[in-house]
Design a protein around this motif. Structure first.
Motif, short mmCIF file in Angstrom:
data_model
loop_
_atom_site.label_atom_id
_atom_site.label_comp_id
_atom_site.label_asym_id
_atom_site.label_seq_id
_atom_site.Cartn_x
_atom_site.Cartn_y
_atom_site.Cartn_z
N LEU A 176 33.12 35.81 34.80
CA LEU A 176 34.26 36.47 35.42
C LEU A 176 34.72 37.74 34.97
O LEU A 176 34.54 38.78 35.94
N GLU A 177 34.36 38.46 34.00
CA GLU A 177 34.50 39.92 33.84
C GLU A 177 32.74 40.85 34.59
O GLU A 177 33.52 41.40 34.96
N LYS A 227 31.62 39.72 37.17
CA LYS A 227 32.02 39.41 38.47
C LYS A 227 33.24 40.35 38.95
O LYS A 227 32.41 41.71 40.15
N ILE A 228 33.68 40.88 37.61
CA ILE A 228 35.32 42.12 38.13
C ILE A 228 34.47 43.25 37.64
O ILE A 228 34.31 44.20 38.84
N GLU A 263 33.32 46.51 40.78
CA GLU A 263 34.19 47.91 40.59
C GLU A 263 32.94 48.29 40.98
O GLU A 263 33.30 49.42 41.47
N GLU A 300 41.22 42.34 45.95
CA GLU A 300 40.12 41.37 45.55
C GLU A 300 40.26 41.15 44.03
O GLU A 300 40.08 40.20 43.55
N LEU A 301 40.38 42.30 43.41
CA LEU A 301 40.39 42.89 42.21
C LEU A 301 41.68 41.83 41.01
O LEU A 301 41.50 41.43 40.13
N SER A 302 42.58 42.62 41.55
CA SER A 302 44.09 41.98 41.49
C SER A 302 43.75 40.53 41.04
O SER A 302 44.27 40.16 39.93
N LEU A 348 40.98 38.30 40.91
CA LEU A 348 40.36 38.27 39.79
C LEU A 348 40.38 38.71 38.35
O LEU A 348 40.60 38.22 37.42
N GLN A 349 41.61 39.50 38.35
CA GLN A 349 41.88 39.78 37.14
C GLN A 349 43.16 39.97 36.36
O GLN A 349 43.58 38.42 35.55
N LEU A 382 41.83 35.53 35.56
CA LEU A 382 41.08 36.55 33.85
C LEU A 382 41.96 36.04 33.35
O LEU A 382 41.79 35.18 32.50
#
Length: 463
Positions: free
Chosen positions: A16-17, A19-20, A24, A37-39, A41-42, A45
């Motif tokens: 997952l890291e 993928k983030i 980015e 989308e980043l929010s 995924l974070q 995580l």
């Protein structure tokens, strides 16, 4: 994390890291907004880390303690201390690179820092002997602890070792003696001492620099007399049962704190100490500062007294429900079968050695009083009453002996009653054996018991 530098249960987090990180990089390259989308995924995580790292098994914590990216003592020294000057050699044989020692400043005040250092990569690991000190390492550590004691500087030990090196050369140079010497001398240091288990704390190799006023341990470190693999190999001849061993041995920080072995658990960042060196260094710095401030205020003699008492109390067994002192009674019986000729001589007092029944009564009473000495697992009891009765029985033919013992204690008198009968019967055998060596000592029974938590017992007829 790089490939091979993470554990199996960390894989979902790593994926997952990555993928983030890819998202980015793509957003920066294409100049697009993917903040939503980043929010998401974070947040995912964070939940994933919490789900994994709040449910770790003991063996998973052991794996984290051995993590290839876990901070080692030099990493803590760099972040928690200033003016570090490493000192070398034991002044007798050599310098051991697995044991680092030197002067530094903590909060601007001089301290002596001792640590067990592993290497990163094959070349450095060989130089550091994979964090396994030789005897000269322990002797170097003791030399510098004595130096600190001479100048009144606190000693801070950073423990991270799979154990003292067990090689032939190390044994020839006195590995066991070197560790034992450290244990004795550290118990008498007059300066404040603190040890921090930062990773592996295995065997006497860890204890060799760990006899301190306070023992701190990182959340995912462990402290044990042997590794889980070693324990499993000894008990089950199968190192693969290490997870069972790790659970049974109670070696994690939480277990050790509950058992009173360690004084504080230093909480690691979510995901382990290897994910944020700065954060774990701040946590260790804060914990060491608090404990050092407290123990520095103690008088030197009081400090030594408290330190020794701390270790004497470890492993003590204390019953939560101590038995009450009550009056307890026990009766027992037994018999000795003999020839008619022997019985006739005993009855008429014509045995060569004298009055066997009178001697039997004395022997039985004496045997009851000596029960604790004769049977190591029995407790010495103050006997309130002991009576022995010996009677001739022409139907056996032979002698029947009964005993009665009364005590006021926390444990019963059953063994005293049984031993009394045995002693009396053996005395009769000894005095009559010149007439009949074919005598038979028959079953000895507990006939009655009263008092105590187990209640009353009465032997039924025919038992």
């Amino acid at each position: 994390m790089t490939t091979g530098a993470y554990l199996d249960f960390e894989r979902p987090i790593i994926e997952l890291e990555e993928k983030i990180a890819e998202m980015e990089a793509m957003a920066e390259e294409r100049e697009i907004d993917v903040s939503a989308e980043l929010s998401t995924l974070q947040a995912k995580l964070t939940r994933l880390k919490e789900d994994i790292f709040t449910k770790l098994s003991p063996i998973q914590r052991v794996q984290l303690a051995r993590h290839p990216r876990r901070p080692y003592p030099l990493d803590f020294i760099e972040r928690c201390f200033t003016d570090w000057i490493e000192l070398h050699g034991d002044r007798a044989y050599a310098d051991d690179h697995a044991m680092i020692s030197g002067m530094a400043r903590f909060d601007g005040k001089p301290v002596m820092v001792i640590g067990q250092q592993k290497g990163r990569g094959t070349k450095e690991n060989l130089r550091r002997n994979f964090g396994m000190p030789h005897p000269e390492g322990y002797r170097k550590a003791l030399r510098l602890m004595r130096l600190a004691d001479k100048f009144g500087h606190p000693v801070i030990a950073l423990i991270d070792t799979p154990g003292a090196y067990p090689g032939i050369g190390a044994e020839e140079r006195g590995q066991a003696e070197a560790i034992a010497h450290n244990l004795r001398e550290m118990a008498s240091l007059r300066v404040p001492t603190i040890s921090v288990v930062t990773g592996e704390g295995a065997s006497g190799g860890a204890l060799g620099i760990g006899i301190t006023d306070r023992i701190l341990i990182l959340e995912n470190a462990f402290y044990s007399v042997i590794s889980p693999e070693g324990c499993a190999a000894i008990l089950w001849k199968d190192g693969e049962k290490r997870d069972i061993a790790a659970r049974a041995m109670k070696i994690t920080a939480g277990d050790l704190y509950e058992l009173g072995v360690v004084d504080e658990i230093v909480v690691e960042p979510m995901g382990g100490a290897h994910t944020d060196y700065a954060a774990i260094a701040r946590a260790v710095d804060d914990a060491v500062r608090r404990h050092l401030t407290e123990i520095t205020a103690w008088d030197s003699d009081d400090r030594i007294k408290r330190r020794r008492e701390k270790y004497r109390q470890m492993g003590a067994w204390q019953s939560e429900t101590e038995k009450a002192v009550t009056r307890r009674l026990a009766r027992a019986s037994g018999s000795l079968t003999m020839s008619q000729e022997a019985l006739d001589q005993l009855a008429s007092g014509r045995l060569p050695k004298g009055d066997a029944l009178a001697v039997a009564r004395v022997a039985g009473i004496q045997a009851a009083k000596e029960t604790a000495r004769l049977l190591p697992l029995c407790h010495p009891l103050p006997l309130d009453h002991v009576a022995i009765n010996a009677e001739l029985d022409p139907h056996l033919p032979g002698v029947r002996v009964t005993s009665e013992v009364i005590v006021t204690a926390r444990t019963g008198a059953e063994m005293e009653a049984l031993v009394a009968v045995s002693g009396a019967l053996l005395a009769i055998y000894d005095m009559a054996k010149s007439v009949d060596r074919s005598m038979t000592l028959n079953a000895i029974h507990l006939d009655q018991k009263t008092g105590g938590a187990s209640g009353t017992y009465v032997r039924e007829q025919g038992q």
